[in-house]
Design a protein around this motif. Sequence first.
Motif, PDB file in Angstrom:
ATOM      1  N   PHE A  36       0.831  -1.207   0.000  1.00 46.30           N
ATOM      2  CA  PHE A  36       0.000   0.000   0.000  1.00 46.30           C
ATOM      3  C   PHE A  36       0.868   1.260   0.000  1.00 46.30           C
ATOM      4  CE2 PHE A  36      -1.937   3.388   2.521  1.00 46.30           C
ATOM      5  CZ  PHE A  36      -3.101   3.634   1.801  1.00 46.30           C
ATOM      6  N   ALA A  37       1.885   1.305   0.895  1.00 48.61           N
ATOM      7  CA  ALA A  37       2.755   2.480   0.968  1.00 48.61           C
ATOM      8  C   ALA A  37       3.508   2.697  -0.339  1.00 48.61           C
ATOM      9  CB  ALA A  37       3.737   2.319   2.131  1.00 48.61           C
ATOM     10  N   TRP A  38       3.978   1.598  -0.936  1.00 47.21           N
ATOM     11  CA  TRP A  38       4.735   1.712  -2.186  1.00 47.21           C
ATOM     12  C   TRP A  38       3.843   2.210  -3.325  1.00 47.21           C
ATOM     13  CZ3 TRP A  38       9.352   2.161  -4.108  1.00 47.21           C
ATOM     14  CH2 TRP A  38       9.569   1.907  -5.460  1.00 47.21           C
ATOM     15  N   LEU A 148       8.973  -3.941   8.766  1.00 45.30           N
ATOM     16  CA  LEU A 148       8.868  -2.552   8.314  1.00 45.30           C
ATOM     17  C   LEU A 148      10.152  -1.770   8.595  1.00 45.30           C
ATOM     18  CD1 LEU A 148       5.204  -1.741   9.428  1.00 45.30           C
ATOM     19  CD2 LEU A 148       6.028  -2.327   7.140  1.00 45.30           C
ATOM     20  N   VAL A 149      10.787  -2.033   9.718  1.00 43.91           N
ATOM     21  CA  VAL A 149      12.052  -1.358  10.026  1.00 43.91           C
ATOM     22  C   VAL A 149      13.125  -1.762   9.018  1.00 43.91           C
ATOM     23  CG1 VAL A 149      13.912  -1.175  11.709  1.00 43.91           C
ATOM     24  CG2 VAL A 149      11.544  -1.043  12.473  1.00 43.91           C
ATOM     25  N   LEU A 150      13.178  -3.033   8.645  1.00 44.09           N
ATOM     26  CA  LEU A 150      14.154  -3.497   7.650  1.00 44.09           C
ATOM     27  C   LEU A 150      13.903  -2.850   6.295  1.00 44.09           C
ATOM     28  CD1 LEU A 150      14.426  -7.301   8.534  1.00 44.09           C
ATOM     29  CD2 LEU A 150      16.155  -5.528   8.887  1.00 44.09           C
ATOM     30  N   VAL A 151      12.631  -2.736   5.899  1.00 43.16           N
ATOM     31  CA  VAL A 151      12.308  -2.076   4.612  1.00 43.16           C
ATOM     32  C   VAL A 151      12.729  -0.612   4.657  1.00 43.16           C
ATOM     33  CG1 VAL A 151      10.420  -1.376   3.104  1.00 43.16           C
ATOM     34  CG2 VAL A 151      10.431  -3.678   4.086  1.00 43.16           C
ATOM     35  N   MET A 152      12.496   0.060   5.781  1.00 46.48           N
ATOM     36  CA  MET A 152      12.897   1.459   5.900  1.00 46.48           C
ATOM     37  C   MET A 152      14.424   1.602   5.856  1.00 46.48           C
ATOM     38  SD  MET A 152      10.162   2.778   8.790  1.00 46.48           S
ATOM     39  CE  MET A 152      10.777   4.458   8.795  1.00 46.48           C
ATOM     40  N   LEU A 153      15.136   0.684   6.518  1.00 44.97           N
ATOM     41  CA  LEU A 153      16.595   0.715   6.451  1.00 44.97           C
ATOM     42  C   LEU A 153      17.089   0.525   5.022  1.00 44.97           C
ATOM     43  CD1 LEU A 153      17.702  -1.319   9.611  1.00 44.97           C
ATOM     44  CD2 LEU A 153      18.317   1.050   9.079  1.00 44.97           C
ATOM     45  N   LEU A 277       8.270   9.674   0.400  1.00 37.62           N
ATOM     46  CA  LEU A 277       6.863   9.374   0.688  1.00 37.62           C
ATOM     47  C   LEU A 277       6.680   7.942   1.186  1.00 37.62           C
ATOM     48  CD1 LEU A 277       5.088  11.140  -2.326  1.00 37.62           C
ATOM     49  CD2 LEU A 277       4.977  11.789   0.090  1.00 37.62           C
ATOM     50  N   PHE A 278       7.395   7.020   0.526  1.00 37.21           N
ATOM     51  CA  PHE A 278       7.287   5.609   0.899  1.00 37.21           C
ATOM     52  C   PHE A 278       7.695   5.392   2.362  1.00 37.21           C
ATOM     53  CE2 PHE A 278       9.368   1.288   0.800  1.00 37.21           C
ATOM     54  CZ  PHE A 278       8.185   0.570   0.837  1.00 37.21           C
ATOM     55  N   VAL A 279       8.839   5.950   2.734  1.00 39.67           N
ATOM     56  CA  VAL A 279       9.330   5.787   4.108  1.00 39.67           C
ATOM     57  C   VAL A 279       8.408   6.511   5.094  1.00 39.67           C
ATOM     58  CG1 VAL A 279      11.228   6.334   5.678  1.00 39.67           C
ATOM     59  CG2 VAL A 279      11.703   5.449   3.391  1.00 39.67           C
ATOM     60  N   LEU A 280       7.914   7.688   4.711  1.00 31.96           N
ATOM     61  CA  LEU A 280       7.044   8.447   5.600  1.00 31.96           C
ATOM     62  C   LEU A 280       5.725   7.717   5.842  1.00 31.96           C
ATOM     63  CD1 LEU A 280       6.856  11.072   7.174  1.00 31.96           C
ATOM     64  CD2 LEU A 280       5.849  12.152   5.153  1.00 31.96           C
ATOM     65  N   LEU A 281       5.235   7.003   4.839  1.00 32.72           N
ATOM     66  CA  LEU A 281       4.006   6.223   5.009  1.00 32.72           C
ATOM     67  C   LEU A 281       4.235   4.984   5.883  1.00 32.72           C
ATOM     68  CD1 LEU A 281       2.577   6.422   1.375  1.00 32.72           C
ATOM     69  CD2 LEU A 281       1.566   7.441   3.424  1.00 32.72           C
ATOM     70  N   LEU A 282       5.443   4.437   5.818  1.00 33.17           N
ATOM     71  CA  LEU A 282       5.735   3.244   6.616  1.00 33.17           C
ATOM     72  C   LEU A 282       5.998   3.569   8.086  1.00 33.17           C
ATOM     73  CD1 LEU A 282       8.044   1.048   4.346  1.00 33.17           C
ATOM     74  CD2 LEU A 282       5.621   0.728   4.839  1.00 33.17           C
ATOM     75  N   ALA A 283       6.490   4.782   8.364  1.00 31.26           N
ATOM     76  CA  ALA A 283       6.885   5.125   9.740  1.00 31.26           C
ATOM     77  C   ALA A 283       5.736   4.960  10.746  1.00 31.26           C
ATOM     78  CB  ALA A 283       7.444   6.538   9.780  1.00 31.26           C
ATOM     79  N   PRO A 284       4.536   5.505  10.499  1.00 32.43           N
ATOM     80  CA  PRO A 284       3.453   5.303  11.481  1.00 32.43           C
ATOM     81  C   PRO A 284       3.090   3.826  11.649  1.00 32.43           C
ATOM     82  CG  PRO A 284       2.896   7.052   9.930  1.00 32.43           C
ATOM     83  CD  PRO A 284       4.099   6.368   9.380  1.00 32.43           C
ATOM     84  N   GLU A 285       3.155   3.061  10.529  1.00 29.74           N
ATOM     85  CA  GLU A 285       2.813   1.639  10.603  1.00 29.74           C
ATOM     86  C   GLU A 285       3.839   0.869  11.429  1.00 29.74           C
ATOM     87  OE1 GLU A 285       0.126   0.422   9.561  1.00 29.74           O
ATOM     88  OE2 GLU A 285      -0.680   1.946   8.213  1.00 29.74           O
ATOM     89  N   LEU A 290       3.106  -1.479  18.219  1.00 29.06           N
ATOM     90  CA  LEU A 290       3.656  -1.343  19.561  1.00 29.06           C
ATOM     91  C   LEU A 290       2.826  -0.364  20.392  1.00 29.06           C
ATOM     92  CD1 LEU A 290       5.977  -2.519  21.144  1.00 29.06           C
ATOM     93  CD2 LEU A 290       7.393  -0.592  20.442  1.00 29.06           C
ATOM     94  N   ARG A 291       2.376   0.714  19.770  1.00 31.52           N
ATOM     95  CA  ARG A 291       1.513   1.654  20.486  1.00 31.52           C
ATOM     96  C   ARG A 291       0.188   0.987  20.881  1.00 31.52           C
ATOM     97  NH1 ARG A 291       1.400   6.129  15.994  1.00 31.52           N
ATOM     98  NH2 ARG A 291      -0.452   6.786  17.145  1.00 31.52           N
ATOM     99  N   GLN A 292      -0.353   0.175  19.968  1.00 25.19           N
ATOM    100  CA  GLN A 292      -1.618  -0.490  20.254  1.00 25.19           C
ATOM    101  C   GLN A 292      -1.481  -1.543  21.353  1.00 25.19           C
ATOM    102  OE1 GLN A 292      -4.732   0.136  19.153  1.00 25.19           O
ATOM    103  NE2 GLN A 292      -3.845   1.947  18.212  1.00 25.19           N
ATOM    104  N   VAL A 293      -0.327  -2.204  21.403  1.00 30.23           N
ATOM    105  CA  VAL A 293      -0.088  -3.162  22.480  1.00 30.23           C
ATOM    106  C   VAL A 293      -0.177  -2.457  23.828  1.00 30.23           C
ATOM    107  CG1 VAL A 293       1.692  -4.567  23.604  1.00 30.23           C
ATOM    108  CG2 VAL A 293       1.231  -4.861  21.181  1.00 30.23           C
ATOM    109  N   GLY A 294       0.451  -1.314  23.936  1.00 31.10           N
ATOM    110  CA  GLY A 294       0.388  -0.562  25.190  1.00 31.10           C
ATOM    111  C   GLY A 294      -1.006  -0.044  25.474  1.00 31.10           C
TER     112      GLY A 294
END
Length: 549
Positions: A36-38, A148-153, A277-285, A290-294
């Motif tokens: 979706f982000a791509w 997602l972190v690996l894709v952003m890296l 744009l791609f990285v910026l869309l992935l960052a919230p995801e 982790l935010r939802q777990v908390g």
Amino acid sequence: MRPLDPRLLTHASAARWFLLVGAVLGLAQTLTVVAFAWLLSQSITLAVDGGSFESLRTTVAALAAVVVVRAVLVWLLEVAANRGAAAVKSQLRAAVLARLAERGPDWLAGQQGARVATVITSGLDALDNYFARYLPQLLLTAIATPILVLVMLWQDPASGITVIIVLPFIPIFMILIGQATQAVQRQQWDALQRLSSGFLDVVGGLATLKIFGRDRRQAARLAELTDEYRGRTMTVLRVSFLSGFVLELAGSLSVALIAVSIGLRLVEGSLLLGVGLFVLLLAPEAFLPLRQVGAQFHAAADGLAAAEEVFTILDDEQPNRPVPAASAGGAPSARTAPPARLRFDSVTIRRGETTPIDGFSQDFAAGRLTVLSGPSGVGKSTLIGALQGFVPFDGTLFLGTDAVAVDDDRGWLAWAGQRPGLFSGSVSGNVALGASVIDEALVTTALHWAGAGDLDPAHRLGVNGAGLSGGQSQRVAAARAIYRCLAVDCPVLVLDEPSSALDEDAEAALIGGLRRLTDQGRIVIVVSHRPAFVAAADAVVRLNEVAHV
């Protein structure tokens, strides 16, 4: 409190199934997030660069398809979570009920009945939120965040490193908030159990309280417990909202930090628009699971607190005891000939430092009505508990010439205790309790033999058998044991104080019904001190004398 208790996987196989399905759906959902982000970044880039309509239409169509697939995957994960919760609750309830039956009334008498009931019912119901809201986010955190972190890296190392540096701060906040949530949730759970225990105690003794004019004082006590529970609930809500705010703030600041970095590099020209744009869309995801777990941690607290108590019941080491036969129904036994006797051989029962039954040896012959008598507290019901397999004992129990094994299921025994134990439903349903198919003719026979022939089998009872007098309830309980004796062909029938609330005529009718069972060659044992039963008995065993008359 552990996010995923390994004992949940041990005692509920459905939890393992859900984790497997959830992991597969979580991986597929993560791939759709990347796609979706791509596709969205490519669509925007094509539109900005003035790309052809054909290429833009193809990209937008693929984007729409990904959105649909992602929505389906989210729905499937929710369905799997709800079904998994239902299956896990069912398995845990079945396991704990079987364990309670194995422990027997002796163990249960030392527990708070309302507390156990609350855990098994409304307590385990809280696992719905754990499976539907918390556990899916935990799975996505374990699967989606690393991917997602690996894709952003790979696409933008600077943003990926920023995420790796900032991401650990969220678990730190979660731990601090989790400790506070766990404490207030435990207090709320304790308050709920006190309220449940208090309410059930008041309902059970309401008639006595009314007679002595103490009902209003108990109403004030219940109001006090209710206010305490309300206060604990509001505390939990305050902590929950606070935890959600803190985690949202931490996540938003983290995403903002990445956005500022990307914006500066886009202005500088060191980063392509599509990549940014791609990285910026992935960052919230990357931060979202982790935010939802908390944020959903409080939703898991109630269910895990109840599950913790269930695991305590299941894992508590106790002497192995067989599961007793039900009071009605079940498959017919394989007995080919009635046993000639039931024998206690040097049976000794210890209760802590006391020994109520010491070296008891006695034969109970077939075709005879034997009355077990003795003063209160001498151990009559304890001896019956050993016969049922509820109470551990030293010595040997023989049925015929065969010793009864420790793990014997007592399919040869029909029993009715001092408390009728009736349920909401028809009289026939109570008499044939546990039977897959009710034999109405046999129900009528059992009621007649129990001296309750005047009761309509179709009569509906309320909760705890409401609608019958004490004597009628006793006779229905005796009829239940007689029904099992006839339906399953049990050679042994035991009744514990079956006529304490009966008048002389009803007691005589019950004795007549038991005589019919002895005429069939069955072993009938009645615990009673009533003169009518003692006079009608073929043999009387007095525990204080251990004499056979």
